[in-house]
Design a protein around this motif. Sequence first.
Motif, short mmCIF file in Angstrom:
data_model
loop_
_atom_site.label_atom_id
_atom_site.label_comp_id
_atom_site.label_asym_id
_atom_site.label_seq_id
_atom_site.Cartn_x
_atom_site.Cartn_y
_atom_site.Cartn_z
N TRP A 275 70.19 -50.40 90.25
CA TRP A 275 69.98 -49.88 91.61
C TRP A 275 70.91 -48.67 91.75
CZ3 TRP A 275 73.32 -49.87 96.04
CH2 TRP A 275 72.69 -49.47 97.22
N ARG B 265 58.42 -53.80 85.47
CA ARG B 265 58.70 -52.38 85.73
C ARG B 265 57.91 -51.89 86.95
NH1 ARG B 265 60.60 -48.49 81.50
NH2 ARG B 265 61.90 -49.75 80.14
N ALA B 266 56.73 -52.50 87.16
CA ALA B 266 55.92 -52.09 88.30
C ALA B 266 56.36 -52.78 89.59
CB ALA B 266 54.45 -52.40 88.02
N ASP C 137 57.43 -52.66 99.18
CA ASP C 137 56.27 -51.79 99.27
C ASP C 137 55.03 -52.52 98.72
OD1 ASP C 137 54.41 -49.82 99.06
OD2 ASP C 137 55.63 -48.45 97.85
N SER D 192 66.77 -47.08 98.46
CA SER D 192 66.68 -46.82 97.02
C SER D 192 66.03 -48.02 96.33
CB SER D 192 68.07 -46.61 96.42
OG SER D 192 68.63 -45.45 96.96
N PRO D 193 65.07 -47.74 95.44
CA PRO D 193 64.38 -48.86 94.80
C PRO D 193 65.19 -49.51 93.69
CG PRO D 193 63.53 -46.78 93.98
CD PRO D 193 64.56 -46.43 95.00
N ARG E 299 62.99 -52.03 97.92
CA ARG E 299 63.93 -50.94 98.22
C ARG E 299 65.07 -51.49 99.05
NH1 ARG E 299 61.45 -45.96 97.20
NH2 ARG E 299 62.89 -44.74 98.47
N PRO F 77 60.58 -51.73 91.40
CA PRO F 77 60.81 -50.60 92.29
C PRO F 77 60.15 -50.74 93.67
CG PRO F 77 59.96 -49.86 90.16
CD PRO F 77 59.76 -51.33 90.24
N ARG F 78 59.30 -51.75 93.81
CA ARG F 78 58.70 -51.94 95.13
C ARG F 78 59.73 -52.48 96.12
NH1 ARG F 78 53.07 -52.20 95.54
NH2 ARG F 78 52.08 -51.46 93.64
N ASP G 134 57.89 -45.53 86.82
CA ASP G 134 57.57 -46.60 87.76
C ASP G 134 58.30 -46.45 89.10
OD1 ASP G 134 55.80 -48.27 86.12
OD2 ASP G 134 57.57 -48.37 84.82
N TYR G 135 59.07 -45.39 89.24
CA TYR G 135 59.80 -45.17 90.49
C TYR G 135 58.82 -45.09 91.64
CZ TYR G 135 63.21 -43.18 93.70
OH TYR G 135 64.04 -42.97 94.76
N ARG G 136 59.20 -45.66 92.80
CA ARG G 136 58.34 -45.59 93.97
C ARG G 136 59.06 -44.93 95.11
NH1 ARG G 136 53.66 -48.50 93.42
NH2 ARG G 136 53.27 -48.57 95.63
N ASN H 84 51.91 -51.26 99.00
CA ASN H 84 50.79 -50.33 98.78
C ASN H 84 50.42 -50.28 97.30
OD1 ASN H 84 50.66 -49.55 101.46
ND2 ASN H 84 52.43 -48.20 101.17
N GLY H 85 49.25 -49.72 97.05
CA GLY H 85 48.84 -49.52 95.65
C GLY H 85 48.50 -50.81 94.94
N GLU I 88 65.28 -51.05 89.85
CA GLU I 88 64.62 -50.59 88.63
C GLU I 88 64.76 -51.67 87.58
OE1 GLU I 88 65.66 -46.94 86.43
OE2 GLU I 88 66.34 -46.28 88.39
#
Lengths: 352, 376
Positions: free
Chosen positions: B153, B62-63, B27, B73-74, B69, B66-67, A46-48, B29-30, B76
Amino acid sequence: MSSHFFDGSSAKRYEITPEVWQEGISFSTERGDLAWRYEDLIRLWDYRPSDHLAFTHRKHQDSRLIIEEPELVKAIGQHAPDLLNRKKEGLRAARVAGVLAVGVITVVAAIYFLVPPITDTLARIVPWSFEVEERPELAALEKFLGKRCTAGRPNEILKSLTDQLLSVSDFPHPILIDVLDNKMSNAFALPGGRIVVMRGLIRNARSPNELSAVLAHEIGHVVNRDLTERWMRNSAIGAIATLLFGTGPTSLGDTLFQNSLSLSFSRSDEEAADRYSVHLLNQLDLDPSGGAAFFERLSRSGGLGETLPDYLNTHPESEGRADYFRERGTGTKQALSPADWLILKQICVKSS
Amino acid sequence: MTFESSGAGSIGIAGEKDILAHKLEFDRNGVGGLLMLHIVNIVFMVLTFFVYRFWALTRVRRALWPRMRFDGSPLEYTGTGLEIFIGFLKVFLLILLPYGIFSNWVNSRIIDPEIGFSFLFALLSYLSVLGIAFLYSAARYLAYRYRVNRTHWRGIRGSVDGAAYMYALKSFGCYFLVFITFGIMKPWMDVKLLQYKLDHTKFGGQQFWFAGTTEGLWRPYLLFLLMPLIVLFAFVDIDGGIISIRFSFQFDSSDSAAAIHWQSVGIVVIGAICSALAYLNYQIQFWKKAASRLTFGAAHFSFQPTIRQVFGLYIGNWLITYLSLWILLPIAWLRKGHFLAQHLTITGNLNLDALVQAEFDTDSKGEGFLGDFDIA
């Protein structure tokens, strides 16, 4: 864009220049050289951004190795394609859901098939005195449903009819029967052997055997300990629903689950009570057509019960019940003489 | 080159340049992937009678984590569905089931068939409701603890110590005080409870420091409390026992009773909207003040959205969620994350060299009884 490393003991970022080998990835930091084998790497999917590769080491899961250069990503893909292919990971979620679905279906099937025999056995083990303690007082029912009909002689006739039915059952405890002044054509059994009949039922009944069939049916509920069983079953279903759906606000799934199971169990209770009713009528050689006529009339009168599909009903379909009485009944006699029947019909008429 | 398989090796601490203004990005996106995940989760939940919800929640976290940052660094999230599921099973078997049986038994005896109303059982029933409130407070703390403990992190873990029962007891004391003061003490309660949480929250070995006070919170909170009266005084005239309403909706009705009815409904609606806005304003002031009084080492926090921006976020998310019948819910999550990244600023030296992993183990088994219970 540069690859970097976190050692898991501090938040310091180490800039690195990794080298990709057949066996794994090596890189140097200011404190020394490290070499990680592919089989020891865990990809953090899941790292972005997702085109960067993030790994941790199987034996040191606080450390993070981040590979950002596209050519290195490609090279790792050539040596260890599993580290780039998320399909397996995606399948894992489907597998978890599959295992859970099978588990839940097994639990529901187990409830469906095991709860009724278990609660039936348990309910019969519970001492009768426990159920008697739960018996509601008539005064409480009168508040909601109407005053008790107190006419002397009709009550004696009703009591003797009930005793006659009880005499051929093997139930050793007394049953209390009362008529309440309410126009509903209904009767029900309550915990502790209390049966309540509404004035409307007696008034609409066209023969004493119609009333006998209904009384025998309610006696069936008492003898089968259905009230205790229902309480046990609903508690069990409620607990299992909490397990499945959690403790939050009631959801549609929760309601559907609890209601469909308890409705289904309630229908099988009714069928058992019908069987018991026919058994008692046969023992006394009473004509079963009364029971058949009662359910036929119920079927013709329509109402919500008859328009709903079977699985949404607390009772089985009335026409089927009428057929059951007709087919299984063997008796020929009437339960009361015409004179007594006429007197009984006056049970709620106040004597002046 | 020799490949080792016994560990990551040991690397010491070296200096890193101080950063004064830190960068927080979210983030967005996606969206497609997130929507697909949400739909798959719904399908799986339906197929499994909602038991899959623990895994669904985990996959979403989990999704989403990480968006966000921080300094490139994201974040987790390392929790697992199985952990939360097992936590729930433990709570179910040890607490919810016995509790359910007890409260059912008590409730069924409040009206005794023979002696009528039973004071003892009514009291027990009341206590059992308090018991639920206690469990709920404790569960909220445990859920917070689990989320923080599973947030990483740069490989560093968050951690929360403190006892859930202490938090629940504190909540109870606070609720009582708020109750006997007709709600006036709520800002004090909000600060006290946040203080307990933050006093026990660390990231790595570094403790958060919160100097919470109620300064600046009373005015917005009293505005919320008094809002119904303000609306009433603004629109209703009470003159010598005659009550009249100062405004009139232009309804096509000559019926004065109907007109009064609609005017009353109008006042209630206006009152509710004004109260909701006043409460939102209090919440914004609360979080602004809380952020300004929070420090992490030498780093300071600041959260500065305007009420209009927060209102826009809430209304937008509400419309997106309900008009799409929850299908577009992930867009609301993304909007929230983006909003937080936009309006939360962190400045001051974080001293990353000193930000080391906490020594104690925060594995699920190390959290003790109910450690992984998560109701979120």
